[in-house]
Design an enzyme around this catalytic site. Structure first.
Site, short mmCIF file in Angstrom:
data_model
loop_
_atom_site.label_atom_id
_atom_site.label_comp_id
_atom_site.label_asym_id
_atom_site.label_seq_id
_atom_site.Cartn_x
_atom_site.Cartn_y
_atom_site.Cartn_z
N GLU A 95 49.58 25.24 41.50
CA GLU A 95 48.96 24.63 42.67
C GLU A 95 48.65 23.16 42.39
OE1 GLU A 95 44.53 25.12 43.09
OE2 GLU A 95 44.99 27.04 42.16
N CYS A 129 45.57 30.34 42.48
CA CYS A 129 45.81 30.90 41.15
C CYS A 129 46.76 32.09 41.14
CB CYS A 129 44.47 31.33 40.54
SG CYS A 129 43.38 29.95 40.20
N THR A 171 33.65 24.35 35.40
CA THR A 171 34.57 25.50 35.53
C THR A 171 36.03 25.06 35.51
OG1 THR A 171 34.55 25.49 37.96
CG2 THR A 171 32.85 26.79 36.85
N HIS A 264 41.80 37.65 36.15
CA HIS A 264 41.77 36.21 36.41
C HIS A 264 40.35 35.73 36.09
CE1 HIS A 264 41.98 32.30 38.13
NE2 HIS A 264 41.12 32.58 39.10
N LYS A 269 31.68 34.90 32.72
CA LYS A 269 30.65 35.79 33.25
C LYS A 269 31.16 36.57 34.46
CE LYS A 269 26.95 35.83 31.88
NZ LYS A 269 26.29 36.65 30.83
N ASN A 344 39.10 27.44 32.79
CA ASN A 344 39.96 28.02 33.82
C ASN A 344 41.26 27.21 33.93
OD1 ASN A 344 41.04 29.34 36.02
ND2 ASN A 344 39.56 28.54 37.50
#
Length: 515
Positions: A95, A129, A171, A264, A269, A344
């Site tokens: 992406e 994703c 993130t 994914h 967490k 990520n």
């Protein structure tokens, strides 16, 4: 090459189509999340405990989506001594868009020039994703179809995950994965066992064509992720139950039928909460769960809850996270190495988790296991599917080679350079200011890159990008390995050394989910 088979076999359906080899690339620098907490002025533990993140890899302006994918593909080909002629399909899931027309796949074809192989199907696939998983399914379907010509398929997933200054920035991450698909694989896809859910939502999207940054509805993104997980698990469970019934068994499926589970991972967490969510599904689906002993002990108060009412129910979340602690330790925790240490990666995220799982288990521990894989992409699209690991784990087997190829992950993570939050912030500002500029020469250090890494050397006045590869041996010049994303009429010196020719895989052979 593991997974190849005799050319003479021309059976109607290739056996055990799946993952033969897997290579992972992540940047050579990272920022420490504890230091980032202090730099951002947030409470201690907000990123490290609340998100479960320790470090975040990031790219300087020397790397873009093309360079990440060039690096990971060449690493896989070299490590496995593969000929580029043995690849019949190459598809990219990403992406990270730097051109609205020209695909990353076409940039990767520069690696094939020395072989003369231009007969390579596939193109780019995009949906947040999920694009890497869609590309993977397309590759498996190709090998199992009448279109297959007996060669391997290669799937590449790569992204650079960056956010504007604020609560979502920690993130982020970056990386790429290359996956070789063919028959007789050590990790075979279980036929007919995919549970998919697709739905329209604006939970995470990128409407600004001149910015790398997404628009995120944090609360909605979590709800979409968890609701997709519920739906996919329900569909998967029904399909495997129907399959078992056809085989004469009336057994009900539960999480214990997975040897391992990978998800994914926008942040660690959420993965732990996701496994707890699946245990809630098992509990509610069980006709008469034992709440006196066993994993459901003390959960009787939640017997009548409705799943759609529990996405943000802290009591339910806390109870089932506690109940699933042992299962998390046994089936999922090891998969979070890359996610915890690099962040990520968007499309490669779930496959970084798969690589982490393989890297931290022996072939004998993996042999015969069913691995559940949950892939999610905002917008949104999701699938839960399963891989069956071969029973053959003897030294020299395809499984042994796959495990060995990933055994250096921890060493590679530890060899990265730590960068201060201030310098990280400067890098993000530089990317923001120079994104999609013409006539641009990157400022980042080449020497800080891992040996063998492709990097951007310049963007010309027509936005054409030129690349070079940092040599595997620093005594060799990088200039001779220069590549340009250029017109077909220009001669491009090949970056590829001649590789040993191998037989083709002939038949038989409230926080944003951040996408």
């Amino acid at each position: 090459m593991p997974g190849s088979a005799p050319v003479s076999y021309l059976g109607p359906w290739p056996k055990d189509v799946g993952i033969i080899a897997l290579e992972l690339y992540f940047p050579s620098q990272y920022v420490d999340q504890t230091e980032l907490e202090e730099f951002d002025g947030v409470p201690t533990g907000k990123y490290t405990v609340g998100l479960g993140q320790a470090r975040m890899g990031f790219c300087s302006d020397r790397e873009d989506i093309n360079s990440l994918c060039l690096t990971v593909v060449q690493r896989l080909m070299e490590k496995n001594a593969l000929s580029y002629n043995s690849i019949g399909r190459l598809e990219v899931g990403t992406e990270t868009i730097i051109d609205k027309s020209k695909s990353v796949k076409t940039a990767l074809m520069q690696l094939f020039e020395n072989s003369g192989n231009t007969d390579v199907e596939g193109i780019d696939t995009t949906n947040a994703c999920y694009g890497g998983t869609a590309a993977l399914f397309n590759a498996v379907n190709w090998v199992e179809s009448s279109s297959w010509d007996g060669r391997y398929a290669l799937v590449v997933a790569g992204d650079i995950a960056v956010y504007a200054t604020g609560s979502a920035r920690p993130t982020g991450g970056a990386g790429a994965v290359a996956i070789l698909i063919g028959p007789n694989a050590p990790l075979a896809f279980e036929r007919g066992l995919r549970g998919t859910h697709m739905q329209h939502a604006y939970d995470f999207y990128k409407p600004d064509m001149v910015s790398e940054y997404p628009v995120v509805d944090g609360k909605l993104s979590i709800q979409c992720y968890l609701s997709a997980l519920d739906r996919c698990y329900s569909v998967y469970r029904n399909k495997i139950h129907a399959q078992w019934q056809r085989e004469g068994s009336d057994k009900s499926f539960s999480l214990e039928d997975f040897g391992f589970l990978v998800f994914h991972s926008p942040y660690c967490k959420l993965v732990q909460k996701s496994l707890a969510r699946l245990m809630l599904n098992d509990f509610l689906n069980h006709p008469s769960p034992n709440t006196e002993t066993g994993p459901f002990t003390g959960l009787e108060a939640f017997r009548d809850v409705q799943p759609e009412d529990t996405y943000f129910d802290r009591d339910v979340e806390k109870a089932f996270m506690k109940a699933s602690t042992d299962m998390f330790e046994r089936k999922t925790k090891a998969s979070l190495l890359i996610s915890n240490q690099n962040g990520n990666m968007y499309t490669p995220s779930v496959y970084g988790c798969l690589a982490s799982l393989i890297a931290q288990h022996t072939p004998s521990q993996m042999a015969g296991q069913r691995i559940g894989v949950f892939s999610y992409g905002s917008g949104f699209a999701a699938t839960l599917y399963s891989l069956r690991v071969t029973q053959d784990h003897i030294p020299g087997s395809s499984l042994d080679k796959l495990v060995l190829s990933l055994s250096d992950l921890k060493t590679r993570l530890d060899s990265r350079k730590k960068v201060s939050p201030a310098l990280f912030s400067e890098n993000m500002k530089l990317r923001e200011d120079t994104h999609h500029l013409a006539n641009y020469v990157p400022q980042g250090s080449v020497e800080d890159l891992f040996p063998g890494t492709w990097y951007l050397t310049r963007v010309d006045d027509k936005h054409r990008r030129e690349y070079a590869r940092r040599p595997l041996d620093d005594d060799l010049p990088a200039e001779s390995e220069r590549v340009r994303s250029s017109s077909a009429t220009e001669h491009i010196p090949s970056p590829v050394k001649k590789m040993p020719r191998m037989p083709a895989a002939t038949a038989g052979s409230e926080r944003a989910v951040s996408n």
